[in-house]
Design a protein around this motif. Structure first.
Motif, PDB file in Angstrom:
ATOM      1  N   ALA A  98      -4.564  -1.361   7.213  1.00 56.74           N
ATOM      2  CA  ALA A  98      -4.129  -1.975   8.596  1.00 56.74           C
ATOM      3  C   ALA A  98      -3.287  -3.043   8.635  1.00 56.74           C
ATOM      4  CB  ALA A  98      -5.320  -2.120   9.360  1.00 56.74           C
ATOM      5  N   ALA A  99      -3.537  -4.298   7.687  1.00 60.96           N
ATOM      6  CA  ALA A  99      -2.527  -5.174   7.684  1.00 60.96           C
ATOM      7  C   ALA A  99      -1.158  -5.217   7.116  1.00 60.96           C
ATOM      8  CB  ALA A  99      -3.347  -6.516   6.633  1.00 60.96           C
ATOM      9  N   LEU A 100      -1.238  -3.870   6.088  1.00 65.91           N
ATOM     10  CA  LEU A 100       0.241  -3.641   5.713  1.00 65.91           C
ATOM     11  C   LEU A 100       0.981  -2.769   6.817  1.00 65.91           C
ATOM     12  CD1 LEU A 100      -0.739  -2.069   2.006  1.00 65.91           C
ATOM     13  CD2 LEU A 100       0.659  -4.160   2.593  1.00 65.91           C
ATOM     14  N   VAL A 101       0.456  -1.967   7.703  1.00 65.39           N
ATOM     15  CA  VAL A 101       1.121  -1.408   8.603  1.00 65.39           C
ATOM     16  C   VAL A 101       1.740  -2.629   9.505  1.00 65.39           C
ATOM     17  CG1 VAL A 101       0.968  -0.035  10.783  1.00 65.39           C
ATOM     18  CG2 VAL A 101       0.036   0.745   8.481  1.00 65.39           C
ATOM     19  N   GLY A 102       0.770  -3.465   9.937  1.00 69.82           N
ATOM     20  CA  GLY A 102       1.260  -4.558  10.697  1.00 69.82           C
ATOM     21  C   GLY A 102       2.276  -5.537  10.213  1.00 69.82           C
ATOM     22  N   TRP A 103       2.470  -5.787   8.739  1.00 70.22           N
ATOM     23  CA  TRP A 103       3.237  -6.097   8.187  1.00 70.22           C
ATOM     24  C   TRP A 103       4.677  -5.591   8.163  1.00 70.22           C
ATOM     25  CZ3 TRP A 103       5.749  -5.272   3.438  1.00 70.22           C
ATOM     26  CH2 TRP A 103       6.521  -6.461   2.879  1.00 70.22           C
ATOM     27  N   ASP A 149       9.903   4.747  12.756  1.00 76.37           N
ATOM     28  CA  ASP A 149       9.658   6.147  12.430  1.00 76.37           C
ATOM     29  C   ASP A 149       8.218   6.293  11.395  1.00 76.37           C
ATOM     30  OD1 ASP A 149      10.544   9.021  12.349  1.00 76.37           O
ATOM     31  OD2 ASP A 149       9.675   8.608  10.375  1.00 76.37           O
ATOM     32  N   ALA A 150       7.322   6.919  11.883  1.00 74.87           N
ATOM     33  CA  ALA A 150       6.097   6.952  11.253  1.00 74.87           C
ATOM     34  C   ALA A 150       6.174   7.505   9.948  1.00 74.87           C
ATOM     35  CB  ALA A 150       4.936   7.990  11.938  1.00 74.87           C
ATOM     36  N   GLY A 151       7.151   8.465   9.600  1.00 74.28           N
ATOM     37  CA  GLY A 151       7.139   8.784   8.297  1.00 74.28           C
ATOM     38  C   GLY A 151       7.830   7.721   7.341  1.00 74.28           C
ATOM     39  N   ALA A 152       8.619   6.776   7.984  1.00 72.69           N
ATOM     40  CA  ALA A 152       8.953   5.698   7.204  1.00 72.69           C
ATOM     41  C   ALA A 152       8.077   4.843   6.841  1.00 72.69           C
ATOM     42  CB  ALA A 152      10.239   4.863   7.739  1.00 72.69           C
ATOM     43  N   VAL A 153       7.235   4.611   7.734  1.00 73.44           N
ATOM     44  CA  VAL A 153       5.963   3.812   7.425  1.00 73.44           C
ATOM     45  C   VAL A 153       5.069   4.410   6.522  1.00 73.44           C
ATOM     46  CG1 VAL A 153       3.682   2.734   8.474  1.00 73.44           C
ATOM     47  CG2 VAL A 153       5.761   2.946   9.676  1.00 73.44           C
ATOM     48  N   ARG A 154       4.733   5.672   6.661  1.00 72.65           N
ATOM     49  CA  ARG A 154       3.848   6.308   5.385  1.00 72.65           C
ATOM     50  C   ARG A 154       4.643   6.112   4.058  1.00 72.65           C
ATOM     51  NH1 ARG A 154       3.096  10.138   9.823  1.00 72.65           N
ATOM     52  NH2 ARG A 154       4.870  11.364   9.151  1.00 72.65           N
ATOM     53  N   ALA A 155       5.802   6.253   3.895  1.00 75.68           N
ATOM     54  CA  ALA A 155       6.500   6.313   2.570  1.00 75.68           C
ATOM     55  C   ALA A 155       6.541   4.688   2.130  1.00 75.68           C
ATOM     56  CB  ALA A 155       7.944   6.533   2.734  1.00 75.68           C
ATOM     57  N   ALA A 156       6.671   3.641   2.786  1.00 70.61           N
ATOM     58  CA  ALA A 156       6.501   2.462   2.511  1.00 70.61           C
ATOM     59  C   ALA A 156       4.946   2.336   2.214  1.00 70.61           C
ATOM     60  CB  ALA A 156       6.782   1.601   3.606  1.00 70.61           C
ATOM     61  N   LEU A 157       4.189   2.777   2.812  1.00 70.99           N
ATOM     62  CA  LEU A 157       2.692   2.454   2.200  1.00 70.99           C
ATOM     63  C   LEU A 157       2.444   3.169   1.086  1.00 70.99           C
ATOM     64  CD1 LEU A 157       0.705   3.325   5.798  1.00 70.99           C
ATOM     65  CD2 LEU A 157       1.067   1.000   4.312  1.00 70.99           C
ATOM     66  N   ALA A 158       2.768   4.523   0.682  1.00 69.77           N
ATOM     67  CA  ALA A 158       2.777   4.996  -0.584  1.00 69.77           C
ATOM     68  C   ALA A 158       3.470   4.225  -1.625  1.00 69.77           C
ATOM     69  CB  ALA A 158       3.492   6.359  -0.607  1.00 69.77           C
ATOM     70  N   GLU A 159       4.344   3.232  -1.419  1.00 65.23           N
ATOM     71  CA  GLU A 159       5.139   2.517  -2.532  1.00 65.23           C
ATOM     72  C   GLU A 159       4.015   1.426  -2.651  1.00 65.23           C
ATOM     73  OE1 GLU A 159       8.957   1.546  -0.891  1.00 65.23           O
ATOM     74  OE2 GLU A 159       9.779   3.764  -1.498  1.00 65.23           O
ATOM     75  N   ARG A 160       3.234   1.122  -1.722  1.00 66.77           N
ATOM     76  CA  ARG A 160       2.282  -0.152  -1.965  1.00 66.77           C
ATOM     77  C   ARG A 160       0.983   0.302  -2.437  1.00 66.77           C
ATOM     78  NH1 ARG A 160       4.444  -5.398  -1.993  1.00 66.77           N
ATOM     79  NH2 ARG A 160       6.178  -5.386  -0.729  1.00 66.77           N
ATOM     80  N   ALA A 161       1.022   1.492  -2.868  1.00 66.69           N
ATOM     81  CA  ALA A 161      -0.233   1.944  -3.754  1.00 66.69           C
ATOM     82  C   ALA A 161      -1.532   2.568  -2.760  1.00 66.69           C
ATOM     83  CB  ALA A 161      -0.660   1.160  -4.685  1.00 66.69           C
ATOM     84  N   VAL A 162      -0.845   2.924  -1.655  1.00 62.11           N
ATOM     85  CA  VAL A 162      -1.915   3.535  -0.667  1.00 62.11           C
ATOM     86  C   VAL A 162      -2.006   4.926  -1.166  1.00 62.11           C
ATOM     87  CG1 VAL A 162      -2.495   3.973   1.659  1.00 62.11           C
ATOM     88  CG2 VAL A 162      -1.579   1.594   1.402  1.00 62.11           C
ATOM     89  N   GLY A 163      -3.111   5.512  -1.449  1.00 66.15           N
ATOM     90  CA  GLY A 163      -3.341   6.644  -1.719  1.00 66.15           C
ATOM     91  C   GLY A 163      -3.131   7.756  -0.732  1.00 66.15           C
ATOM     92  N   ASP A 164      -3.607   7.523   0.729  1.00 65.26           N
ATOM     93  CA  ASP A 164      -3.778   8.561   1.788  1.00 65.26           C
ATOM     94  C   ASP A 164      -2.744   7.708   2.775  1.00 65.26           C
ATOM     95  OD1 ASP A 164      -3.852  10.192   3.853  1.00 65.26           O
ATOM     96  OD2 ASP A 164      -6.124  10.554   3.518  1.00 65.26           O
ATOM     97  N   PRO A 165      -1.697   7.745   2.847  1.00 64.66           N
ATOM     98  CA  PRO A 165      -0.810   7.225   4.000  1.00 64.66           C
ATOM     99  C   PRO A 165      -1.353   7.492   5.347  1.00 64.66           C
ATOM    100  CG  PRO A 165       0.576   7.515   2.118  1.00 64.66           C
ATOM    101  CD  PRO A 165      -0.754   8.262   1.826  1.00 64.66           C
ATOM    102  N   ASP A 166      -1.426   8.941   5.563  1.00 61.21           N
ATOM    103  CA  ASP A 166      -1.721   9.487   6.797  1.00 61.21           C
ATOM    104  C   ASP A 166      -3.019   9.019   7.376  1.00 61.21           C
ATOM    105  OD1 ASP A 166       0.546  11.012   6.961  1.00 61.21           O
ATOM    106  OD2 ASP A 166      -0.728  12.706   5.596  1.00 61.21           O
ATOM    107  N   ALA A 167      -3.991   8.873   6.597  1.00 61.75           N
ATOM    108  CA  ALA A 167      -5.225   7.986   7.103  1.00 61.75           C
ATOM    109  C   ALA A 167      -5.089   6.483   7.213  1.00 61.75           C
ATOM    110  CB  ALA A 167      -6.370   8.303   5.951  1.00 61.75           C
ATOM    111  N   ALA A 168      -4.090   6.040   6.585  1.00 63.69           N
ATOM    112  CA  ALA A 168      -4.053   4.500   6.948  1.00 63.69           C
ATOM    113  C   ALA A 168      -3.194   4.365   7.983  1.00 63.69           C
ATOM    114  CB  ALA A 168      -3.042   4.138   5.627  1.00 63.69           C
TER     115      ALA A 168
END
Length: 817
Positions: free
Chosen positions: A304-309, A323-342
């Motif tokens: 949640a903090a990463l999405v806000g950041w 774009d939600a897809g860009a956010v998910r891609a950035a989360l994946a680069e930050r070692a988030v295993g399930d960007p959709d759930a994040a």
């Protein structure tokens, strides 16, 4: 300063942010915003100081360059790439990070980062008492008022808020829709096609009020920070020490998170990401130190903090949504295993709001998208065929404060369009206009509540003529500009100093006619010049302050760099065609005007400059660029054009690098006003730039210093900067960035383009920088073919915003076809 956990020692305080993951690349323009003053650099020996002065004309060079003289290809050599203005102007870049000047912590007015900036260095120093709030204080207060309801919702998340509480119109429906999704009552797509409500009823147009007497000139104080309680600071320091973080972060943490910061950080260490300058890897190290094995990369608090950041980082680049897809891609680069759930978790926690753009879905379509549609259609395959033909809708994520600002701004603009008198007769005033374009602007404004006017520097005479015409008709007309320099030029063009204010002064109440009994600005016509510099939050505050029946004209040059804050209000209004548009036919005069006009359409061509109005000075490297710049400012330009050094402005691409603003300012100080820097690195007579609020750069001169702070003269207005604010909000100003210089002009400008600046160039940057000189422009040129390439092939980078579709969806019967 002690490095945070996970931080590479030695990276704190460097020019370039160390983050490797950020929102999608926004290009040169999108990522480059007005820079914040940073830590004061100690004066050093100027490169080439005391050497023979260079002649203004310089050697001739060949190629499709920008002068009446030819320009030779400059010799390339590898050099350090400076930080190309990557961030918004804000003193917060230094908060708690030991003088980080270009860290990704610069924020727009009213953001949490800006709130953090309101904390003093020691919590005890107070600005001198003055009869009224300073402009910066009132401006920040206006921004906080817009977001007050959002903070209340966050503080009371455990108690559901009824839709519309404290809000009205589309903003209330937005909150209701979000709550419906959170509770499971509706699907995420069920409410995207809700019809826009009619503009809410507003107060009637106020009666004319007597003109207020001019205010006495008193020293303006920088924003007075509110001291955090010693108990809260001690508690936060203890948590920071336990997590291995620097104690210096305690004060900005309390400023952002409040008195309960210690408890918040203890239970959710990733809240540290809300503090300006803190990066994800640092917050991860802090969390590991506090939680041990109780945390992981998919911890809901972390995601949640990463999405806000990520969304805050995008706002620094001008986006109000991602774009939600860009956010998910950035989360994946930050070692988030399930960007959709994040992402789903961030929406449920209220960190982000979700929006669906593109083709609107009918209610039946929304049900089908959730798998609850017509089973018969699914059985025969017809529904699948229709879905295949439909363009997929774009899903956006955004922060609530920008969502509310865009909703409020769209509703307010629609109200102005629909509420004003359409049958006003200004024909006689139009007939007396000084130019055909001015006459067209007067006629258009007489029949519309909202008008967009575009043109170059010479076209600024047309809004001036409009203001004069409206006042001759007995209307309360006023012009607002981005800078004090723009205000003076507008007042001179109108011929009345009472007709022009700065936008910050108008919103704060320090300038202008004040408010009527209903709280609206006592105006019938407001003309906002430098409209590209208007961000969405300030735009929402401004439009909300206008009464029903008032007219608003947004005037500016679409080719210049965009606002320091998030959003692109002027560009979105133009693109949505939500109101009549007047395009000036008045060209900018002279060789500089011809050069800049060509740049605006992507052409960098030679211009005939018999009076050396445009001069090219080729250089081989950054050291020579600094040397020649000092010679131009101190010797050549004053001798050839009788323009003193204090009226010549140096403009360069970034703060860092061997020829950035810091290096140039150090060299120029050594030559023009040497001294020990006894007032926090400054001496009387130093040219400085003061940032009283995020996104505002105010040039000034140091006069003195005392126990109250550093005393400046900012365009004739005395300003006192408290001692604890000097390091973070004042820097030397002989050299500025193009973003800081936007909205201002000087008799002469020296644009410095060393070889390592090529990556920071774009058409809007070149257009803005080259247009700052009125009589003379010198280009210290070391980027070879990168300059014509940037002009021809690197246009303004688009910002992701929601204002345009919101304007297109609202009922605006006067919209241009």
């Amino acid at each position: 300063m002690t490095a945070l956990p996970g931080e590479t020692p030695g990276t704190v305080g460097t020019d370039t942010p160390q983050d490797t993951v950020s929102p999608p690349d926004t290009g040169a323009e999108g990522s480059a915003h007005a820079e914040a003053p940073g830590a004061t650099e100690p004066p050093g020996d100027a490169a080439g100081a005391g050497e023979p002065a260079a002649e203004v004309s310089g050697p001739e060079v060949s190629g499709p360059e920008v002068s009446g003289t030819d320009v030779a290809a400059a010799e390339d050599r590898p050099a350090e790439v400076p930080d190309a203005e990557a961030g918004r102007a804000d003193a917060d870049a230094d908060a708690g990070s030991d003088g980080v000047e270009d860290a990704p912590a610069e924020e727009s007015a009213g953001s949490p980062e800006a709130d953090a900036d309101a904390v003093t260095a020691d919590g005890t120093a107070e600005a001198p008492a003055v009869p009224e709030l300073s402009e910066a204080q009132a401006e920040l207060a206006a921004q906080r008022e817009l977001r007050e309801r959002i903070e209340k919702r966050k503080a009371e998340k455990t108690a559901p808020i009824a839709a519309g509480t404290g809000l009205s119109g589309t903003a209330a429906e937005l909150l209701a829709a979000v709550r419906a999704v959170e509770s499971g009552e509706k699907s995420g797509t069920a409410f995207f096609d809700s019809p826009a409500p009619a503009p809410a009823a507003r107060r009637p147009e106020p009666a004319a009020t007597a003109a207020q007497p001019p205010r006495a000139s008193v020293p303006a104080a920088a924003p007075t920070p509110q001291a955090a309680s010693p108990e809260a600071l001690d508690a936060v320091r203890a948590v920071l020490v336990a997590g291995g973080a620097p104690e210096a972060l305690a004060r900005p943490a309390v400023g952002v998170l409040g008195e309960q910061a210690a408890e918040l950080l203890r239970t959710d260490p990733w809240q540290l990401l809300a503090v300006p300058g803190v990066r994800p890897e640092q917050a991860d190290g802090f969390a590991r130190a506090l939680l041990g094995d109780g945390c992981g990369p998919d911890d809901g608090r972390r995601t949640a903090a990463l999405v806000g950041w990520l969304l805050e980082r995008a706002a620094l680049q001008g986006h109000t949504a991602l774009d939600a897809g860009a956010v998910r891609a950035a989360l994946a680069e930050r070692a988030v295993g399930d960007p959709d759930a994040a992402v789903r978790n961030a929406v449920e926690e209220g960190v982000a709001l979700v929006f669906q753009e593109g083709d609107d879905l009918e209610p039946d379509d929304a049900e089908a998208a959730d798998g609850e549609g017509d089973e018969e259609g699914a059985a025969d395959g017809s529904g699948l065929a229709e879905d295949a033909d439909r363009e997929p809708a774009q899903v956006l994520l955004g922060l609530d404060r920008y969502a509310l600002a865009e909703e409020s701004l769209a509703d307010g603009l629609a109200r102005l369009v629909n509420a004003c008198e359409k049958a006003a007769d200004w024909a006689e005033a139009a007939a007396a206009a000084p130019s055909p374009s001015a006459a067209e602007l007067i006629r258009t404004t007489a029949a519309a509540g909202l008008v967009a006017h575009s043109g170059g520097e010479a076209a600024r005479a047309e809004p001036a003529a409009l203001i004069a015409a409206a006042r001759s008709l007995g209307l309360r007309a006023l012009g607002a500009t981005h800078s004090e320099d723009g205000r003076r030029r507008l007042a001179a063009a109108v011929g009345d100093p009472d007709t022009a204010v700065t936008l910050a002064g108008l919103l704060s109440g320090a300038q202008g006619p004040g408010r009527d009994e209903d709280g609206a600005l006592a105006l019938d016509l407001l003309v906002v010049l430098d409209a590209p510099q208007l961000d969405v939050e300030n735009g929402a505050v401004l439009v909300e302050a206008l009464a029903d029946g008032a007219r608003l004209v947004l005037s500016g040059d679409p080719g210049v760099l965009g606002s320091a804050g998030a959003g692109r209000v002027f560009a979105d209004v133009l693109a949505a065609r939500a109101c009549p548009q007047v395009v000036s036919r008045t060209p900018d005069p002279g060789p500089i005007g011809e050069l800049v006009s060509g740049i605006g359409i992507g052409e960098l061509h030679q211009v005939d400059a018999p009076g050396k109005e445009v001069v090219i000075v080729p250089v081989r490297d950054a050291g020579e660029a600094v040397h020649r710049t000092v010679q131009l400012v101190a010797d050549s330009v004053p001798r050839a054009f009788s323009i003193p050094a204090e009226e010549t402005q140096v403009i360069t691409v970034g703060h860092g690098g061997a020829a950035g603003t810091r290096a140039l300012n150090e060299a120029l100080k050594q030559r023009l006003n040497p001294g020990p820097g006894r007032f926090g690195g400054f001496d009387p007579g130093d040219r400085v730039v003061h940032v009283p609020a995020p996104g505002r750069a105010v040039p000034g001169v140091v006069r003195s210093a005392d126990a109250e702070g550093l005393r400046l003269d900012c365009g004739g207005v005395p300003v006192v900067v408290p001692q604890e604010r000097v390091e973070s909000s004042v820097r030397h100003g002989w050299a500025l960035s193009a973003h800081q210089a936007a909205g201002m002009r000087w008799p002469a400008a020296v644009v410095v383009l060393p070889g390592d600046a090529a990556q920071g160039l774009s058409r809007p940057w070149v257009y803005t920088a080259f247009g700052r000189g009125e009589r003379h422009l010198s280009v210290v040129h070391g980027v070879d073919q990168a300059l014509p390439h940037a002009v021809a092939h690197i246009p303004a980078q688009e910002r992701t915003t929601r204002l345009r579709p919101l304007l297109e969806a609202l009922p605006t019967p006067d919209a241009a076809s």
